[in-house]
Design an enzyme around this catalytic site. Structure first.
Site, PDB file in Angstrom:
ATOM      1  N   HIS A 167       0.150  -5.554  -3.093  1.00  0.00           N
ATOM      2  CA  HIS A 167       1.300  -5.959  -3.916  1.00  0.00           C
ATOM      3  C   HIS A 167       1.772  -7.384  -3.595  1.00  0.00           C
ATOM      4  CE1 HIS A 167       2.388  -1.436  -4.266  1.00  0.00           C
ATOM      5  NE2 HIS A 167       2.053  -1.844  -5.468  1.00  0.00           N
ATOM      6  N   CYS A 254       9.023  -1.281   0.522  1.00  0.00           N
ATOM      7  CA  CYS A 254       8.474  -0.149  -0.263  1.00  0.00           C
ATOM      8  C   CYS A 254       9.315   1.111  -0.140  1.00  0.00           C
ATOM      9  CB  CYS A 254       7.093   0.248   0.235  1.00  0.00           C
ATOM     10  SG  CYS A 254       6.051  -1.088   0.698  1.00  0.00           S
TER      11      CYS A 254
HETATM   12  C1  CIR Z   1      -0.063   2.839  -2.287  1.00  0.00           C
HETATM   13  O1  CIR Z   1      -1.214   2.439  -2.109  1.00  0.00           O
HETATM   14  O2  CIR Z   1       0.435   2.903  -3.401  1.00  0.00           O
HETATM   15  C2  CIR Z   1       0.745   3.280  -1.084  1.00  0.00           C
HETATM   16  N1  CIR Z   1      -0.106   3.859  -0.124  1.00  0.00           N
HETATM   17  C3  CIR Z   1       1.496   2.109  -0.493  1.00  0.00           C
HETATM   18  C4  CIR Z   1       2.552   1.573  -1.401  1.00  0.00           C
HETATM   19  C5  CIR Z   1       3.309   0.438  -0.790  1.00  0.00           C
HETATM   20  N2  CIR Z   1       4.354   0.010  -1.650  1.00  0.00           N
HETATM   21  C6  CIR Z   1       4.793  -1.233  -1.726  1.00  0.00           C
HETATM   22  O3  CIR Z   1       4.241  -2.157  -1.127  1.00  0.00           O
HETATM   23  N3  CIR Z   1       5.817  -1.468  -2.545  1.00  0.00           N
END
Ligand code: CIR
Length: 259
Positions: A167, A254
């Site tokens: 991201h 996140c």
């Molecule tokens: C994913 O791959 O979607 C999750 N394991 C991690 C999401 C992390 N979210 C973020 O950076 N906003």
């Protein structure tokens, strides 16, 4: 200033969260019990900075659902339910909606529709301008729909390419006061040229995703160079251990929606 946050308790299925191991040496499964303790501490930290936190119940159907930042983008006057790109995460959008309804009216809630995809980790707000990362998770159509929605509420947006991993906010973060933490790649992105940019050393990449909350910066535990960099900029800091979330590519921003 933020007054509220929405979080969601990690579920046991967290151990099967999506991972590219972008922040770890090798693929490792999170320890659920420790993740729960770290999550509680995260919430306590937000509360200590004046936020009222709505902590949603765990949902075993969605391993990554504790990362509430991704299925929505919230701002003053408007909330956008995104359309998460991965099948295992897409249904999170239906679960975040009732939580948003506690704070936003139906006229203030919008949804990104397919073929548009978007995840909140790709969306960075600076004042009333959004930088939207175009990544594997957020496509041009998602960014286009987002722009159409937010302009109605007095915001603007532009896209920036995400070429280094998951991201946008894993590679650039805004700490208010015109300060950005960046990778060497983001340092060269023309859209960021007028900011004070501070390059985080490669071996501390994970610490770019530090989190400004009402003047204080939360920094992930274990990154002394970035901690010092942020302290030298004059911010009070609090370190927060997120080791179990890091194993599945999750970091500080996140874990909450803040507004
Ligand atoms: C994913 O791959 O979607 C999750 N394991 C991690 C999401 C992390 N979210 C973020 O950076 N906003």
């Amino acid at each position: 200033m933020f007054t509220r946050a929405i979080t969601k308790k990690p579920c046991r299925a967290l151990i099967d969260g999506i991972s590219t191991a972008q922040f770890t040496e090798s693929v490792e499964q999170p320890d659920y019990e420790l993740a729960v303790r770290q999550h509680n501490k995260y919430i306590e930290t937000l509360e200590s900075l004046g936020l009222e936190v709505l902590d949603l119940e765990a949902d075993e159907r969605f391993p990554d659902s504790c990362f509430t930042e991704d299925p929505a983008v919230v701002m003053e006057g408007c909330a956008v339910v995104t359309n998460p790109a991965r099948d295992s995460r897409n249904g999170e959008k239906y679960e975040i909606l009732p939580a948003l309804r506690n704070f936003y009216s139906d006229e203030q809630i919008f949804c990104i529709e397919g073929p548009g995809t978007m995840e909140g980790g790709d969306v960075m707000l600076v004042g009333r301008h959004f930088y939207v990362g175009q990544s594997d998770r957020t496509n041009a159509e998602g960014a286009r729909q987002f722009n159409e929605i937010v302009t109605k509420f007095g915001y603007t947006s532009e896209t920036v390419p995400v070429t280094e991993g998951l991201h946008l906010k894993d590679f650039v973060i805004y700490l208010e006061n015109n300060n950005l933490l960046v990778t060497e790649t983001m340092d060269k992105v023309p859209a960021f040229k007028d900011f004070n940019r501070y390059i985080v050393p490669k071996d501390e990449l994970y610490a770019i995703n530090s989190l400004w909350i009402n003047g204080t910066v939360l920094v992930p535990a274990g990154y002394p160079k970035t901690l010092k960099l942020i302290q030298d900029l004059g911010y009070p800091t609090i370190t927060v251990d997120t080791s179990e979330f890091r194993k599945i590519d999750g970091s500080l921003t996140c874990l909450s929606l803040r507004f």
